[in-house]
Write a protein that holds these residues in place. Structure first.
Motif, short mmCIF file in Angstrom:
data_model
loop_
_atom_site.label_atom_id
_atom_site.label_comp_id
_atom_site.label_asym_id
_atom_site.label_seq_id
_atom_site.Cartn_x
_atom_site.Cartn_y
_atom_site.Cartn_z
N THR A 87 -19.19 70.40 25.80
CA THR A 87 -19.10 69.07 25.33
C THR A 87 -17.33 68.87 25.71
O THR A 87 -16.94 67.77 25.83
N ARG B 43 -25.38 57.63 26.71
CA ARG B 43 -24.80 58.54 26.10
C ARG B 43 -25.70 59.44 25.08
O ARG B 43 -25.71 60.71 24.96
N CYS C 210 -27.76 61.74 27.75
CA CYS C 210 -26.90 62.74 28.18
C CYS C 210 -26.78 63.65 27.15
O CYS C 210 -26.87 65.22 27.18
N THR C 211 -26.69 63.28 25.85
CA THR C 211 -26.43 64.14 24.95
C THR C 211 -27.68 65.15 24.57
O THR C 211 -27.63 66.25 24.25
N CYS D 287 -17.09 66.27 28.34
CA CYS D 287 -17.90 64.77 27.81
C CYS D 287 -16.53 63.92 27.53
O CYS D 287 -15.65 64.48 26.74
N SER E 34 -17.06 60.27 32.15
CA SER E 34 -17.38 59.21 31.03
C SER E 34 -18.39 58.49 31.25
O SER E 34 -19.06 58.10 32.37
N CYS E 35 -18.76 57.81 30.43
CA CYS E 35 -20.00 57.02 30.37
C CYS E 35 -19.69 55.86 31.24
O CYS E 35 -20.73 55.50 32.06
N THR F 1 -18.80 67.57 18.67
CA THR F 1 -20.00 68.05 19.32
C THR F 1 -21.03 67.88 18.30
O THR F 1 -22.26 67.27 18.67
#
Length: 290
Positions: free
Chosen positions: A192, A134, A137-138, A196, A206-207, A255
């Motif tokens: 996002t 997470r 990626c963010t 996301c 998705s993660c 976000t």
């Protein structure tokens, strides 16, 4: 803190080396955090931090107190991060379309939609590695912005600088800064909100679906590799907390919450003593970049 910094500045400008060292110690973590959010790669961020601190030390005599010292330091940092050739040469040319394509082609079809949409975890270890993904990626998402818009976004929505100070740092009029920030924010929020899975449970990515492939590609270490997460074990909130908190927020705030829910990137090295020592006027500056 600001009064303390200003006193240190006055003493350092008068030739007090101990004051200069304390001054650099006071700002190095903030500069490193900015560099990490701009560049993502730890080695690049450490190199940029060192170069920015060198500029602060060598340009300190030009600081006249017309703005707050923090503002001046961030202006030095901003100019470096936007104009330095070594920074621009490492830009990947990433954009949101390419990032979306990479995300959607890197999903594990064996992870059920129910698990993916719920964003739940099955063990503490999985939660740690999902959090690592997470955060990674963010942070990487911001590389889709060009340097100028990325910096405006980091200052405004991540570091939460007042718009007047951010505009002064970037040497823009307040109106032009707001325009730049608005454009950057719009692109980040749009991506996002659509892509996301934490911000939008209907998104393809998705993660949980991304993690197995990220491991295969070497972007996240495999289980049993003996390599610890680079980000998730720092002071960032854990994965489940972020997922729960995000769901109750409005779209734009989701976000911002995601972008702020990253570690505080303190400098891994105390650069103050080394830099102050080698940059004293009576010494020839050696090559100190590692």
């Amino acid at each position: 803190m600001q009064t303390t910094l200003e006193h240190l500045v006055t003493a350092a400008q008068a030739g007090d080396q101990a004051a200069l060292e304390k001054l650099v110690q006071n700002i190095q973590d903030q500069i490193h955090h900015l560099a990490m959010r701009m560049l993502v790669n730890p080695d690049d961020a450490q190199e940029a931090t060192q170069e920015i601190l060198i500029l602060v030390i060598t340009k300190l005599s030009t600081f006249e107190g017309k703005s707050a010292f923090r503002t001046w330091v961030y202006r030095v940092a901003a100019n470096y991060l936007i104009t330095a050739k070594k920074v621009r040469d490492k830009e990947l040319g990433l954009n949101f379309d390419l990032f979306k394509q990479d995300l959607e082609t890197g999903l594990d079809p064996n992870v059920s939609p129910a698990i993916a949409s719920s964003q739940t975890t099955t063990s503490g270890e999985d939660s740690i590695w999902l959090n690592e993904l997470r955060i990674s990626c963010t942070m990487a998402m911001l590389l889709c912005l060009d340097l100028k818009h990325r910096l405006a976004y980091v200052l405004g929505d991540i570091l939460d600088f007042p718009q007047s100070e951010a505009a002064e740092i970037l040497e823009l009029s307040p109106a032009n800064y707001r325009k730049r920030l608005s454009r950057a924010r719009s692109e980040v929020v749009s991506f996002t909100s659509s892509n996301c899975g934490i911000a939008n449970t209907k998104a393809k990515c998705s993660c949980p679906r991304r993690l197995p492939v990220a491991r295969e590609l070497g972007r996240i270490p495999e289980k049993g590799s003996g390599i610890s997460p680079a980000f998730a074990l720092r002071d960032a909130p854990n994965y489940n907390t972020v997922v729960e908190d995000i769901q109750v927020l409005e779209e734009e705030l989701r976000t911002i919450k995601l972008q702020r829910a990253t570690p505080t990137f303190a400098s891994p090295q105390d650069l103050a003593k080394k830099l102050v020592s080698v940059l004293t006027p009576d010494k020839q500056r050696p090559n100190i970049t590692h």
